[in-house]
Design a protein around this motif. Sequence first.
Motif, PDB file in Angstrom:
ATOM      1  N   VAL A  52       4.479  -3.732 -13.077  1.00  0.00           N
ATOM      2  CA  VAL A  52       5.111  -2.903 -11.959  1.00  0.00           C
ATOM      3  C   VAL A  52       4.212  -1.726 -11.514  1.00  0.00           C
ATOM      4  N   ALA A  56       2.173  -2.908  -8.651  1.00  0.00           N
ATOM      5  CA  ALA A  56       2.745  -2.554  -7.643  1.00  0.00           C
ATOM      6  C   ALA A  56       3.723  -3.883  -7.229  1.00  0.00           C
ATOM      7  N   GLN A  57       4.224  -4.967  -8.353  1.00  0.00           N
ATOM      8  CA  GLN A  57       4.609  -6.114  -8.066  1.00  0.00           C
ATOM      9  C   GLN A  57       6.173  -5.839  -8.171  1.00  0.00           C
ATOM     10  N   PRO A  58       7.142  -6.488  -7.133  1.00  0.00           N
ATOM     11  CA  PRO A  58       8.716  -6.314  -7.179  1.00  0.00           C
ATOM     12  C   PRO A  58       9.203  -7.414  -8.369  1.00  0.00           C
ATOM     13  N   ARG A 147       7.039   0.887  -8.260  1.00  0.00           N
ATOM     14  CA  ARG A 147       6.280   0.023  -7.369  1.00  0.00           C
ATOM     15  C   ARG A 147       5.783   0.921  -6.079  1.00  0.00           C
TER      16      ARG A 147
END
Length: 208
Positions: A52, A56-58, A147
């Motif tokens: 994350v 920046a991954q959900p 994120r």
Amino acid sequence: MQSRRCRRTLSIPAMKVSRRAALSEDERLDALGRLLTDAEIPMRLRVAGVIVLLYAQPVSRIVRLSVNDVIRDGDTVLLRLGEPASPVPAPVAALLLEHIANRDNMNTATNPASCWLFPGRRAGQPFRPDHLSALLNEVGVPAAAARGAAIRQQLLELPGPVVADALGYHDKTTSRLIRETGGTWSRYAPGDHARSPTGWLPRESSDS
């Protein structure tokens, strides 16, 4: 209205959604450093939190990653989130490979060959995203705020199309975020951005 149980005019209030602001860059780097060094935090939360904070991954996408998305090319480790796959810095790579070798929920009779990076307790299913998000929040990594900080930092350093391709974002999303953050890439030339810049690495805490 047809049954005359309400008036002819019906007003439905809009749903209010409150979201925590993105972490500051100092908060993001502090959280990243803690996940990399604090052995008291469960391994799966350390790895998920780093994904994350760096990429920046959900959480909903993180739980769908498989071990096949982790690519070893000699001494280099890559994580396939978009195209091309993203290089993984050495400290994170070591953590990621250790997690793969000792994943949770692999000892049950129904799950011995699971390919999920984060296997769930149910046979063939990954970890539940809502549960993972709650656990990350408990260790000080609010997923949405983390994120938001990560994607904004990437867009301050790299062109939007490169970030979108590498991290699996839509171009419209990165363009909107660039405008919101006042990024310097708003006039970046369009074209084929299938290849990320040579040597690109997400920022590490030691670079600040």
